[in-house]
Design a protein around this motif. Structure first.
Motif, PDB file in Angstrom:
ATOM      1  N   GLU A 611       0.956  -1.160  -0.064  1.00 53.05           N
ATOM      2  CA  GLU A 611      -0.015   0.107   0.155  1.00 53.05           C
ATOM      3  C   GLU A 611       0.984   1.245  -0.070  1.00 53.05           C
ATOM      4  O   GLU A 611       1.709   1.377   0.938  1.00 53.05           O
ATOM      5  CB  GLU A 611      -0.918   0.014   1.317  1.00 53.05           C
ATOM      6  N   THR A 612       0.858   2.036  -1.136  1.00 49.55           N
ATOM      7  CA  THR A 612       1.796   3.411  -1.244  1.00 49.55           C
ATOM      8  C   THR A 612       1.138   4.479  -0.714  1.00 49.55           C
ATOM      9  O   THR A 612      -0.290   4.662  -0.852  1.00 49.55           O
ATOM     10  CB  THR A 612       2.193   3.381  -2.555  1.00 49.55           C
ATOM     11  N   ASP A 635       8.762  11.582  -1.910  1.00 48.70           N
ATOM     12  CA  ASP A 635       7.202  12.019  -1.405  1.00 48.70           C
ATOM     13  C   ASP A 635       6.355  11.043  -1.218  1.00 48.70           C
ATOM     14  O   ASP A 635       5.320  11.045  -0.926  1.00 48.70           O
ATOM     15  CB  ASP A 635       6.726  12.947  -2.470  1.00 48.70           C
ATOM     16  N   SER A 636       6.546   9.503  -1.580  1.00 53.66           N
ATOM     17  CA  SER A 636       6.000   8.362  -1.218  1.00 53.66           C
ATOM     18  C   SER A 636       6.778   7.142  -0.926  1.00 53.66           C
ATOM     19  O   SER A 636       7.793   7.085  -0.953  1.00 53.66           O
ATOM     20  CB  SER A 636       5.207   8.109  -2.556  1.00 53.66           C
ATOM     21  N   GLY A 643       3.167  -2.730  11.392  1.00 58.81           N
ATOM     22  CA  GLY A 643       3.876  -1.790  12.424  1.00 58.81           C
ATOM     23  C   GLY A 643       3.668  -0.278  12.630  1.00 58.81           C
ATOM     24  O   GLY A 643       2.582   0.186  11.715  1.00 58.81           O
ATOM     25  N   GLU A 644       4.279   0.452  13.259  1.00 61.22           N
ATOM     26  CA  GLU A 644       4.139   2.034  13.290  1.00 61.22           C
ATOM     27  C   GLU A 644       5.316   2.498  12.486  1.00 61.22           C
ATOM     28  O   GLU A 644       6.320   2.174  12.487  1.00 61.22           O
ATOM     29  CB  GLU A 644       4.278   2.384  14.769  1.00 61.22           C
ATOM     30  N   TYR A 645       5.037   3.721  11.742  1.00 64.03           N
ATOM     31  CA  TYR A 645       5.977   4.373  10.883  1.00 64.03           C
ATOM     32  C   TYR A 645       5.946   5.767  11.361  1.00 64.03           C
ATOM     33  O   TYR A 645       4.890   6.237  11.734  1.00 64.03           O
ATOM     34  CB  TYR A 645       5.801   3.972   9.489  1.00 64.03           C
ATOM     35  N   LEU A 646       7.132   6.449  11.146  1.00 60.32           N
ATOM     36  CA  LEU A 646       7.073   7.886  11.070  1.00 60.32           C
ATOM     37  C   LEU A 646       7.387   8.687   9.930  1.00 60.32           C
ATOM     38  O   LEU A 646       8.470   8.249   9.183  1.00 60.32           O
ATOM     39  CB  LEU A 646       8.283   8.272  12.351  1.00 60.32           C
ATOM     40  N   LEU A 647       6.712   9.523   9.562  1.00 62.44           N
ATOM     41  CA  LEU A 647       6.740  10.473   8.570  1.00 62.44           C
ATOM     42  C   LEU A 647       7.052  11.807   8.905  1.00 62.44           C
ATOM     43  O   LEU A 647       6.474  12.488   9.836  1.00 62.44           O
ATOM     44  CB  LEU A 647       5.683  10.617   7.536  1.00 62.44           C
ATOM     45  N   VAL A 648       8.530  12.166   8.670  1.00 65.94           N
ATOM     46  CA  VAL A 648       8.931  13.458   8.853  1.00 65.94           C
ATOM     47  C   VAL A 648       9.081  14.491   7.564  1.00 65.94           C
ATOM     48  O   VAL A 648       9.612  14.181   6.611  1.00 65.94           O
ATOM     49  CB  VAL A 648      10.340  13.613   9.345  1.00 65.94           C
ATOM     50  N   ALA A 649       8.216  15.413   7.333  1.00 65.66           N
ATOM     51  CA  ALA A 649       8.229  16.469   6.363  1.00 65.66           C
ATOM     52  C   ALA A 649       8.738  17.769   6.686  1.00 65.66           C
ATOM     53  O   ALA A 649       8.372  18.172   7.661  1.00 65.66           O
ATOM     54  CB  ALA A 649       6.803  16.735   5.780  1.00 65.66           C
ATOM     55  N   ASN A 650       9.890  18.028   5.872  1.00 61.92           N
ATOM     56  CA  ASN A 650      10.498  19.482   5.999  1.00 61.92           C
ATOM     57  C   ASN A 650      10.110  20.425   5.214  1.00 61.92           C
ATOM     58  O   ASN A 650       9.742  20.170   4.134  1.00 61.92           O
ATOM     59  CB  ASN A 650      11.910  19.045   5.724  1.00 61.92           C
ATOM     60  N   PHE A 651       9.790  21.614   5.818  1.00 58.15           N
ATOM     61  CA  PHE A 651       9.224  22.951   5.144  1.00 58.15           C
ATOM     62  C   PHE A 651      10.355  24.086   5.463  1.00 58.15           C
ATOM     63  O   PHE A 651      10.373  24.579   6.330  1.00 58.15           O
ATOM     64  CB  PHE A 651       7.909  23.294   5.681  1.00 58.15           C
ATOM     65  N   GLY A 652      11.570  23.775   4.637  1.00 49.74           N
ATOM     66  CA  GLY A 652      12.611  24.589   5.024  1.00 49.74           C
ATOM     67  C   GLY A 652      13.103  24.176   6.331  1.00 49.74           C
ATOM     68  O   GLY A 652      13.655  23.334   6.589  1.00 49.74           O
TER      69      GLY A 652
END
Length: 753
Positions: A611-612, A635-636, A643-652
């Motif tokens: 699952e993307t 970006d994907s 399990g549990e996953y973490l997404l870290v998105a950077n805005f500058g």
């Protein structure tokens, strides 16, 4: 508890059998609908025809039906056939859902605005169960959308003759059409001749027989009269064409004072005559006025003459025209310009045309005749004022000579050029500009200007000038500027013999080819992050410039600025002829909603599949597992494991974290029957992935007496491990699945040997 469940099952089964038996005793009977009285009107009688309109459109039909009852979700639908009574495509008139226990009620409906016919039928349909009543008796139904008296005229012109009488001549015919009804071709009509209904039903009627004709809209046997559309009456009479004409030639030339009479070819029949000149009445109508005398002593007697007759023995008829010409009148037309600028050594030709039949010519210069200049054209190289006098020498009429319009020939005092832009040019936007000589004017001593472009365009020598200096090599009538460093005013000079001409000046301001860009180390403001710094791609040393936020100047001295507020930032350099404007960069306030993902935070996937999840809105992304291992930086990311996953998105300099939980989806339910016979098929009790192989999930199995026979965490789908422990053909076991003492699932397992 088991006995109670068994009794409940028996009760449901008996009830279902009783209900089935009741339904088999008979089915609903839907009776045909019939017209009913309108309770909102006086009286107590059902309608026999529906003549609806915008002012009244309220009708009722009565409907009855017989039990058994319909379903609670049922709706009764009143439907209308087509104009022939067919239900191939029925139209819904009304629908009710609150009459499922009412066996006799009325539908209220409105006639659709395109209904017109005599044999419409209605029926009623139930939706649950699906049944349809017989069709009703046929009813006339018409929506009267036009209810005013019609007006008819010949060809629908709107011109109704006085007295409403039209005469048809020589076996011809005319067409009557109503002219005051919109969309007239969409209606059906009743045409009448002297009270007799004709078979024609269209919007026009072609007639040749005498009689009184009128029309009405056909709204059927009942509704036509109530619509009140009966038209005016047109009286048609017939007659014969006599072939009227004017005696003599159809082209007659006369001199002033000549006597001449026009005579009609038919006389002595008691006819009335009307004479026309150029389409206007000049005499009559006069009884027996078959002759018209032309007064040639007045100016303008020439023209086109006709005669028209009417009478009891003849149709209204007009003759062919006769042309009367004034032989003593003619025209002289100049064939050259009124003013001519003549250079030394040039020659010009003057000329005229005339309608005189036998003209003679005499040219004049400065009011004096020119010896030998007796043709329709005259060549000269002298300045002066010229005209020609034309005399008519033929036709037998004495006429005064006529002078042509005067032509002034003069030498120029000077010349002027006019230059203009060629094609589209916009200051500070265009990257090139083309200028061209558009006009050459000869200027007289009096200051008047004459356009001599066509005559002298190729005669001058040219030189383009930029800011009063000659442009090397630019000696044609056109110049193209393509370098912003050559911005400035341009003009054109020319030389012809002893004349020097100068043009107007045109400013050329081309856009520069400098590409100015600003960049920053971020576009999102957030607390604790590094400042957002803007830099220029071009050096600003020695330049006049402006930093702008939302179009307002915020700094004009610092080559790099720091953003402390949200907004749209831009740099503008003002030193050049045209300001150089950079790109725009938008600084936003930090907001976690800037990050968006196309799936939810909780994913349920099928084991073995991917699952993307795709994120958007940030500048960069990092995906981590529960052990803080970096899995990807796109970006994907495609998830395959629970399990549990973490997404870290950077805005500058800012970031947003999002936790995503992935669980497997169970593809089957917990089985309640296994066949422990050792054939390898359904021998084991298999749990879904949700409950099997989980360290924190406990699976416990009890026999029918409540004794625990199996208990295991991280269940491996391995019960029973042997078939010898089952000493009966069919044995029942109870199971319970728990996590941390909390019951997740429980039920029975039947083991069949």
């Amino acid at each position: 508890m088991k006995k109670t469940s068994s009794y409940n099952g028996i009760f449901v089964m008996v009830f279902a059998i009783m209900l089935l038996a009741a339904n088999n005793l008979g089915a609903q009977v839907l009776n045909k609908p019939v017209a009913a009285d309108n309770p909102n009107l006086a009286g107590n009688s059902a309608w026999t025809a529906a003549c609806a309109s915008d002012s009244f459109n309220e009708y009722f039909v009565n409907f009855t039906w017989n039990p058994p009852l319909v379903d609670s979700s049922n709706e009764f639908v009143l439907e209308l056939s087509d104009a022939n009574g067919n239900f191939g495509s029925p139209r819904e008139l009304a629908r009710v859902s609150d009459k499922n226990t009412v066996f006799d009620f009325e539908f209220e409906f409105a006639v659709p605005n395109d209904v017109r016919g005599e044999t419409y039928r209605m029926r009623v349909r139930s939706t649950s169960p699906a049944k349809t009543s017989p069709a009703s008796d046929p009813y006339p139904m018409h929506f009267v959308d036009y209810g005013d008296p019609l007006l008819i005229s010949q060809d629908g012109s709107g011109d109704i003759p006085p007295g409403g009488s039209i005469q048809v001549c020589g076996g011809g015919d005319i067409t009557l059409i109503p002219h005051n009804i919109p969309n007239r071709d969409t209606y059906i009509y009743n045409w009448y001749r002297s009270g007799t209904l004709l078979p024609e039903k269209g919007a026009s009627l072609t007639v040749s027989s005498p009689g009184m004709y009128y029309v009405e809209l056909d709204y059927g046997s009942v509704c036509s009269g109530s619509a009140n559309t009966l038209s005016n009456t047109i009286q048609i009479s017939t007659g014969s064409s006599l072939g009227i004409a004017i005696n003599g030639s159809n082209d007659v030339g006369l001199c002033a004072g000549d006597a001449y009479a026009l005579d009609a070819s038919i006389t002595g029949m008691g006819l009335t005559y009307t004479w026309y000149k150029d389409g206007a009445v000049v005499s009559g109508p006069t009884l027996e006025g078959s002759t018209y005398n032309i007064n040639t002593s007045i100016s303008g007697f020439d023209g086109s003459y006709e005669v028209e007759i009417t009478g009891a023995a003849a149709c209204l008829e007009r003759s062919a025209s006769v042309a009367i010409r004034d032989l003593g009148d003619f025209e002289v037309t100049r064939q050259n310009d009124a003013a001519i600028v003549l250079l030394p050594s040039q020659t010009t030709t003057l000329g005229v045309t005339t309608t005189a039949s036998s003209p003679t010519y005499q040219w004049y210069k400065d009011a004096s005749p020119i010896s030998g200049a007796t043709n329709s054209t005259f060549n000269t190289d002298q300045i002066g004022s010229y005209f020609v006098r034309v005399t008519e020498t033929g036709g037998g009429c004495s006429a005064s000579p006529k002078d042509s319009e005067t032509t002034t020939i003069e030498s120029p005092d000077s010349f002027e050029f006019e230059v203009d832009y060629v094609g589209a040019y916009t200051s500070c936007q265009s990257s090139d500009a083309t200028l061209n000589l558009s006009k050459i004017y000869a200027v007289s001593n009096s200051g008047s200007k004459t356009d001599v472009t066509a005559d002298l365009l190729s005669s001058f020598t040219y030189q383009w000038r930029h800011e009063s200096a000659d442009v090397s090599g630019e000696t044609s009538r056109t110049i193209t500027i393509s370098n912003y460093e050559d911005n400035g005013g341009y003009s054109l000079e020319g030389t012809l013999d002893s004349y020097n001409a100068t043009s107007n000046s045109l400013d050329v301001t081309l856009s520069t080819n400098i590409s100015l860009a600003i960049s920053s180390n971020g576009t999102v403001l957030c607390d604790g992050a590094d400042p957002i710094r803007f830099d220029s791609s071009e050096s600003l040393t020695g330049e006049t410039f402006e930093w702008l936020r939302d179009g307002t100047v915020i700094d004009s001295s610092t080559e790099s600025i720091t953003a402390v507020e949200v907004g749209v930032y831009q740099l503008r350099i003002l030193t050049h002829d045209c300001p150089i404007v950079s790109n725009e960069l938008t600084v936003r306030a930090f907001d976690e909603s800037l990050l968006s993902i196309d799936k939810g935070d909780n994913l349920i996937i099928v084991e073995g599949e991917t699952e993307t999840v795709t994120a958007s809105g940030a500048e960069s992304y990092e995906w981590f597992d529960a052990a803080n291992n970096l899995l990807g930086s796109q970006d994907s990311f495609g998830f395959q494991q629970e399990g549990e996953y973490l997404l870290v998105a950077n805005f500058g300099n800012c970031s947003v974290s999002r936790v995503i939980t992935v669980e497997y989806r169970d593809l089957f339910a917990i089985p309640n029957v296994i066949t422990a016979n050792g054939d390898g098929i359904n021998d084991l009790w298999i749990l879904p992935n949700t409950y099997s192989r989980k360290d924190d999930v406990l699976v416990t199995i009890f026999n029918e007496r409540g004794k625990q026979v199996f208990s295991q965490t991280n269940y491996e789908n391995n019960w029973p491990q042997s078939t010898t422990q089952f000493n009966k053909l069919n044995m029942i076991f109870y199971y319970r699945v728990t996590r941390g003492g909390e019951s997740l699932k429980q039920g029975t397992i039947t083991v069949i040997r």
